[in-house]
Enzyme design. Structure first.
Site, PDB file in Angstrom:
ATOM      1  N   SER A 133     -40.414 -54.085  24.931  1.00  0.00           N
ATOM      2  CA  SER A 133     -40.739 -54.287  23.516  1.00  0.00           C
ATOM      3  C   SER A 133     -39.703 -53.589  22.626  1.00  0.00           C
ATOM      4  CB  SER A 133     -42.159 -53.790  23.244  1.00  0.00           C
ATOM      5  OG  SER A 133     -42.611 -54.222  21.994  1.00  0.00           O
ATOM      6  N   HIS A 190     -48.132 -59.315  26.491  1.00  0.00           N
ATOM      7  CA  HIS A 190     -46.993 -58.515  26.038  1.00  0.00           C
ATOM      8  C   HIS A 190     -46.743 -57.301  26.925  1.00  0.00           C
ATOM      9  CE1 HIS A 190     -44.102 -56.948  23.185  1.00  0.00           C
ATOM     10  NE2 HIS A 190     -44.765 -55.803  23.101  1.00  0.00           N
TER      11      HIS A 190
END
Length: 271
Positions: A100, A252
């Site tokens: 991320s 994610h």
């Protein structure tokens, strides 16, 4: 053998973990994402350390690292600080795995010192995010701004945020909730987040990304609701030396959701 340390650098103490494998030729640096810490790699590290030495950094303002008032919490400065730390530790070269926002930091490190980073694995790498709006930057100078950020984060809470970043909610257990909650028990993180909001520049532009030649492996979750697959495809197009992989039924938080699959792709890429 795993060891935990903190080291003084740029007026702060940077916290890191080091799993040294005496038989390994290569070292991998792990960079966590936004509102996270080294805890997010807890399932990937045991797999990596079989073949590599592994160093994990809590980059400021997150995790157990200090959050000094005078530190500049920009991507550029955080990346510079981490490179200085690695060189201070006498690592001649390194591979990076960034998740991320940690992936965005990895890109900055590749931009700053392209010969130092051998290869990079970007897991759902945050990209193309603009700088915070001027009204929010102005609000960061208010004396109670850290309380506002604290209240904003409390609206969804740690468990609510975890439901946003994983595809299969049954993965969320008590250990996971406690691990992701721990960094927020220290009130200093909210003051650090205020500075991060103020200092964070926009993500690297397509023009700059196209100048990065470091080999990159991009791994994305098909069901990522934070950084959608379309962002990964665009990033793969901008990075001139990249491979792009999509994991099905994955959100994610890739290191938590599919550590074994991720490890297989990492092994192929680094070898």
């Amino acid at each position: 053998m795993k060891q935990n340390y903190s080291v003084p650098i740029q007026g702060m103490r940077l916290w890191y973990e080091y799993d040294e494998n005496p038989k390994a030729k290569d070292t991998i640096l792990l960079l966590h994402g936004f509102l996270s810490s080294s805890f997010s790699f807890r399932k990937l590290i045991p797999l990596l350390k079989e073949d590599y030495s592994v160093i994990t950094v809590d980059w400021p303002p997150f995790g157990k690292s200090q959050r000094p008032k005078r530190f500049i919490y920009s991507y550029e400065n955080i990346a510079k600080t981490i490179i200085q730390f690695l060189q201070m530790m006498s690592f001649e070269s390194i591979h990076i795995i960034g998740h991320s926002m940690g992936g965005q930091l990895a890109l900055h490190m590749m931009k700053q010192n392209p010969n130092y980073i051998e290869r990079s694995v970007l897991l759902s790498c945050s990209s193309y995010i603009e700088r915070a709006k001027k009204k929010y930057i102005a609000a960061s100078f208010l004396p109670f701004s850290s309380h506002l950020i604290k209240r904003w984060l409390e609206k969804t809470g740690v468990e609510g945020n975890l439901h946003q970043v994983v595809y299969q909610p049954q993965l969320i257990d008590d250990e996971m909730i406690v691990g992701y909650t721990e960094p927020f028990t220290n009130k200093a993180i909210f003051r650090g987040l205020v500075k991060f909001l103020r200092h964070r520049e926009a993500d690297l532009s397509s023009e700059i990304l196209r100048t990065i030649s470091t080999p990159c492996l991009l791994i994305w979750g098909e069901k990522d609701r934070v950084v959608p697959v379309e962002v990964g495809k665009r990033l793969a197009s901008d990075l001139q030396n990249s491979e792009f992989i999509v994991l099905k039924e994955t959100g994610h938080l890739i290191p938590e959701e599919k550590p074994e699959e991720v490890m297989e792709f990492i092994q192929k890429f680094l070898r």
